[in-house]
Design an enzyme around this catalytic site. Structure first.
Site, PDB file in Angstrom:
ATOM      1  N   PRO A  34       0.838  -1.216   0.000  1.00 17.17           N
ATOM      2  CA  PRO A  34       0.000   0.000   0.000  1.00 17.17           C
ATOM      3  C   PRO A  34       0.862   1.252   0.000  1.00 17.17           C
ATOM      4  O   PRO A  34       1.792   1.385   0.801  1.00 17.17           O
ATOM      5  CB  PRO A  34      -0.795  -0.132   1.304  1.00 17.17           C
ATOM      6  CG  PRO A  34       0.052  -0.982   2.187  1.00 17.17           C
ATOM      7  CD  PRO A  34       0.756  -1.945   1.279  1.00 17.17           C
ATOM      8  N   SER A  63      -4.006   1.457  -0.633  1.00 15.40           N
ATOM      9  CA  SER A  63      -4.017   2.369   0.507  1.00 15.40           C
ATOM     10  C   SER A  63      -5.274   3.228   0.489  1.00 15.40           C
ATOM     11  O   SER A  63      -5.720   3.691  -0.567  1.00 15.40           O
ATOM     12  CB  SER A  63      -2.788   3.276   0.466  1.00 15.40           C
ATOM     13  OG  SER A  63      -2.895   4.314   1.418  1.00 15.40           O
ATOM     14  N   GLN A  84      -6.328  -1.468   2.541  1.00 15.98           N
ATOM     15  CA  GLN A  84      -5.621  -1.020   3.743  1.00 15.98           C
ATOM     16  C   GLN A  84      -6.212   0.300   4.229  1.00 15.98           C
ATOM     17  O   GLN A  84      -6.404   1.219   3.435  1.00 15.98           O
ATOM     18  CB  GLN A  84      -4.126  -0.847   3.456  1.00 15.98           C
ATOM     19  CG  GLN A  84      -3.313  -0.252   4.591  1.00 15.98           C
ATOM     20  CD  GLN A  84      -3.218   1.277   4.524  1.00 15.98           C
ATOM     21  OE1 GLN A  84      -3.390   1.876   3.464  1.00 15.98           O
ATOM     22  NE2 GLN A  84      -2.970   1.910   5.653  1.00 15.98           N
ATOM     23  N   TYR A  86      -6.171   3.579   6.965  1.00 13.48           N
ATOM     24  CA  TYR A  86      -5.749   4.456   8.058  1.00 13.48           C
ATOM     25  C   TYR A  86      -7.022   4.915   8.760  1.00 13.48           C
ATOM     26  O   TYR A  86      -7.920   5.461   8.118  1.00 13.48           O
ATOM     27  CB  TYR A  86      -4.976   5.678   7.534  1.00 13.48           C
ATOM     28  CG  TYR A  86      -3.590   5.352   7.045  1.00 13.48           C
ATOM     29  CD1 TYR A  86      -2.573   5.001   7.929  1.00 13.48           C
ATOM     30  CD2 TYR A  86      -3.283   5.394   5.687  1.00 13.48           C
ATOM     31  CE1 TYR A  86      -1.295   4.706   7.480  1.00 13.48           C
ATOM     32  CE2 TYR A  86      -2.017   5.109   5.223  1.00 13.48           C
ATOM     33  CZ  TYR A  86      -1.026   4.763   6.126  1.00 13.48           C
ATOM     34  OH  TYR A  86       0.237   4.470   5.670  1.00 13.48           O
ATOM     35  N   THR A 112      -3.296  -0.484   9.365  1.00 14.01           N
ATOM     36  CA  THR A 112      -1.909  -0.111   9.656  1.00 14.01           C
ATOM     37  C   THR A 112      -1.825   0.357  11.098  1.00 14.01           C
ATOM     38  O   THR A 112      -2.602   1.216  11.528  1.00 14.01           O
ATOM     39  CB  THR A 112      -1.428   0.984   8.692  1.00 14.01           C
ATOM     40  OG1 THR A 112      -1.328   0.424   7.378  1.00 14.01           O
ATOM     41  CG2 THR A 112      -0.057   1.503   9.101  1.00 14.01           C
ATOM     42  N   ARG A 121       9.604  13.452   9.469  1.00 12.16           N
ATOM     43  CA  ARG A 121      10.325  12.870   8.335  1.00 12.16           C
ATOM     44  C   ARG A 121      11.252  13.919   7.726  1.00 12.16           C
ATOM     45  O   ARG A 121      10.830  14.785   6.966  1.00 12.16           O
ATOM     46  CB  ARG A 121       9.328  12.307   7.318  1.00 12.16           C
ATOM     47  CG  ARG A 121       8.451  11.236   7.960  1.00 12.16           C
ATOM     48  CD  ARG A 121       7.481  10.577   7.026  1.00 12.16           C
ATOM     49  NE  ARG A 121       6.703   9.566   7.744  1.00 12.16           N
ATOM     50  CZ  ARG A 121       5.767   8.803   7.195  1.00 12.16           C
ATOM     51  NH1 ARG A 121       5.477   8.952   5.912  1.00 12.16           N
ATOM     52  NH2 ARG A 121       5.122   7.914   7.924  1.00 12.16           N
ATOM     53  N   LYS A 165      -0.699  -4.367   9.790  1.00 15.19           N
ATOM     54  CA  LYS A 165       0.551  -3.938   9.158  1.00 15.19           C
ATOM     55  C   LYS A 165       1.348  -3.045  10.111  1.00 15.19           C
ATOM     56  O   LYS A 165       0.825  -2.052  10.624  1.00 15.19           O
ATOM     57  CB  LYS A 165       0.255  -3.182   7.861  1.00 15.19           C
ATOM     58  CG  LYS A 165       1.510  -2.714   7.125  1.00 15.19           C
ATOM     59  CD  LYS A 165       1.159  -2.041   5.812  1.00 15.19           C
ATOM     60  CE  LYS A 165       2.406  -1.635   5.051  1.00 15.19           C
ATOM     61  NZ  LYS A 165       3.130  -0.516   5.698  1.00 15.19           N
ATOM     62  N   HIS A 189       7.685   0.556   8.209  1.00 14.15           N
ATOM     63  CA  HIS A 189       7.140   1.696   7.463  1.00 14.15           C
ATOM     64  C   HIS A 189       8.234   2.425   6.679  1.00 14.15           C
ATOM     65  O   HIS A 189       8.306   3.657   6.665  1.00 14.15           O
ATOM     66  CB  HIS A 189       6.427   2.666   8.408  1.00 14.15           C
ATOM     67  CG  HIS A 189       5.194   3.279   7.809  1.00 14.15           C
ATOM     68  ND1 HIS A 189       3.926   2.806   8.058  1.00 14.15           N
ATOM     69  CD2 HIS A 189       5.031   4.323   6.949  1.00 14.15           C
ATOM     70  CE1 HIS A 189       3.044   3.547   7.390  1.00 14.15           C
ATOM     71  NE2 HIS A 189       3.697   4.461   6.709  1.00 14.15           N
ATOM     72  N   ARG A 192      10.744   5.174   8.215  1.00 13.64           N
ATOM     73  CA  ARG A 192      10.419   6.603   8.329  1.00 13.64           C
ATOM     74  C   ARG A 192       9.601   6.949   9.562  1.00 13.64           C
ATOM     75  O   ARG A 192       9.278   8.111   9.772  1.00 13.64           O
ATOM     76  CB  ARG A 192       9.629   7.057   7.094  1.00 13.64           C
ATOM     77  CG  ARG A 192      10.397   6.949   5.801  1.00 13.64           C
ATOM     78  CD  ARG A 192       9.498   7.227   4.619  1.00 13.64           C
ATOM     79  NE  ARG A 192       8.385   6.280   4.600  1.00 13.64           N
ATOM     80  CZ  ARG A 192       7.214   6.520   4.026  1.00 13.64           C
ATOM     81  NH1 ARG A 192       6.987   7.690   3.463  1.00 13.64           N
ATOM     82  NH2 ARG A 192       6.273   5.607   4.042  1.00 13.64           N
ATOM     83  N   ASP A 220       7.826  -6.483   4.341  1.00 13.83           N
ATOM     84  CA  ASP A 220       8.424  -5.528   3.406  1.00 13.83           C
ATOM     85  C   ASP A 220       9.531  -4.746   4.091  1.00 13.83           C
ATOM     86  O   ASP A 220       9.658  -4.757   5.312  1.00 13.83           O
ATOM     87  CB  ASP A 220       7.383  -4.616   2.743  1.00 13.83           C
ATOM     88  CG  ASP A 220       6.871  -3.465   3.612  1.00 13.83           C
ATOM     89  OD1 ASP A 220       7.533  -3.071   4.585  1.00 13.83           O
ATOM     90  OD2 ASP A 220       5.783  -2.951   3.298  1.00 13.83           O
ATOM     91  N   GLY A 221      10.345  -4.092   3.274  1.00 18.14           N
ATOM     92  CA  GLY A 221      11.440  -3.297   3.814  1.00 18.14           C
ATOM     93  C   GLY A 221      12.641  -3.276   2.895  1.00 18.14           C
ATOM     94  O   GLY A 221      13.566  -4.066   3.039  1.00 18.14           O
ATOM     95  N   GLY A 222      12.631  -2.396   1.902  1.00 22.76           N
ATOM     96  CA  GLY A 222      13.801  -2.207   1.050  1.00 22.76           C
ATOM     97  C   GLY A 222      14.058  -3.315   0.052  1.00 22.76           C
ATOM     98  O   GLY A 222      15.183  -3.457  -0.422  1.00 22.76           O
ATOM     99  N   ARG A 244       8.908   1.070  -3.008  1.00 23.59           N
ATOM    100  CA  ARG A 244       9.672   1.949  -3.902  1.00 23.59           C
ATOM    101  C   ARG A 244       9.807   1.360  -5.302  1.00 23.59           C
ATOM    102  O   ARG A 244       9.685   2.070  -6.309  1.00 23.59           O
ATOM    103  CB  ARG A 244      11.065   2.207  -3.311  1.00 23.59           C
ATOM    104  CG  ARG A 244      11.076   3.256  -2.220  1.00 23.59           C
ATOM    105  CD  ARG A 244      12.452   3.389  -1.611  1.00 23.59           C
ATOM    106  NE  ARG A 244      12.809   2.192  -0.848  1.00 23.59           N
ATOM    107  CZ  ARG A 244      14.027   1.973  -0.360  1.00 23.59           C
ATOM    108  NH1 ARG A 244      14.985   2.857  -0.568  1.00 23.59           N
ATOM    109  NH2 ARG A 244      14.276   0.887   0.344  1.00 23.59           N
TER     110      ARG A 244
END
Length: 296
Positions: A34, A63, A84, A86, A112, A121, A165, A189, A192, A220-222, A244
């Site tokens: 998302p 999202s 997903q 918020y 999330t 950020r 999440k 996340h 960030r 997830d993560g990079g 990304r």
């Protein structure tokens, strides 16, 4: 910081990269994660991603802060879709979104849970970038007020599978399983939110151990390469979210660009499996991995 331990002289003339997620077959163990404001990368926003999702055969988690909204995105493609949210309203507000998601063919619902507060950020501050949804955001206190009581209420009220999440510890993973949550989404996340939090791949092993097979685990993560996907699956993840990388393909060439990203990932996964001496994902385990010092 993870290296491979390849095995040789195995028959890898036929390699199967397919997997399953929440009972559905997926072409590769990849989820389109998302992302808020997808319309910043392609005018079609979530609808463009949904079409790429359907064309290639991987799930898309939409999202709630991406245009053109859950109904329009669902109408855009016949795909494996997850919504997903918020939380920006009370229980009735959440219930309304769940009902709309069910009515529009979403296979699971995600909350999330790692944004009780919006982080400072510094990259966004330095570039003076403000996400479009942040300008119109209201009801942020509802997200800050989320608790395990809300998770219990969701499970007592709704039949759709629930994903949380932002789980980052074994303790919370175990609590999620105790509450009957169907899927745990391991993520920091994008690094960030919490300064000095651990890298997401470091979280995965303790969470897999705590879950003990009671829930699906998404990570997830990079992840930017097929080898990243293979490493996460070998550690126990059922699916790997790309963020990304999704945006790169979308910004470069819309639906076609995103499909091409997924084709490249599939090819990288296939080559990686073959060179590890593995002909299918189900064969992977930790014996194929080894700690290593990063090199450049």
């Amino acid at each position: 910081s993870i290296a491979f331990r390849p095995r040789v002289l195995r028959d890898v003339s036929k390699i199967n990269c397919a997997s399953t997620l929440l009972g559905k077959t997926v072409r590769i163990p990849v989820l389109l994660a998302p992302i808020g404001s997808l319309e910043s990368f392609d005018p079609g926003g979530g609808a463009t991603v949904a079409r790429a999702s359907g064309a290639f055969g991987v799930p898309h988690m939409l999202s709630s802060v991406s245009a053109p909204g859950l109904e329009a995105v669902a109408a855009a493609a016949d795909n494996f879709r997850i919504f997903q949210l918020y939380v920006r309203g009370d229980d009735a507000w959440v219930d309304d979104h769940v009902k709309r998601a069910v009515a529009n063919g979403y296979s699971a619902f995600c909350l999330t849970v790692d944004v009780a507060l919006y982080s400072r950020r510094e990259r966004d501050l330095a570039t003076r970038f403000v996400k479009p949804w942040r300008v119109r955001a209201t009801g942020l206190d509802y997200q800050a007020g989320l608790s395990w009581d809300h998770v219990k209420r969701f499970k007592d009220t709704h039949d759709i599978p629930l994903i949380l999440k932002g789980i980052a510890t074994a303790e919370d993973a175990a609590l999620a399983c105790d509450h009957g949550v169907e899927a745990i989404y391991v993520s920091n996340h994008g690094g960030r939110q919490l300064d000095h939090g651990r890298g997401a791949i470091e979280l995965l092993s303790e969470i897999i151990a705590a879950v003990e097979g009671r829930a699906t685990v998404i990570f997830d993560g990079g992840c930017l390469r097929g080898t990243d996907v293979v490493k996460a699956v070998a550690l126990g993840a059922h699916a790997v979210g790309i963020g990304r990388l999704q945006c790169f393909g979308l910004a470069a060439a819309g639906e076609a660009g995103l499909v091409r990203v997924l084709e490249l990932l599939e090819d990288e996964i296939r080559i990686c499996l073959g060179l590890l001496g593995v002909d299918r994902l189900g064969t992977l385990d930790r014996s194929y991995l080894h700690p290593a010092s990063p090199v450049t």
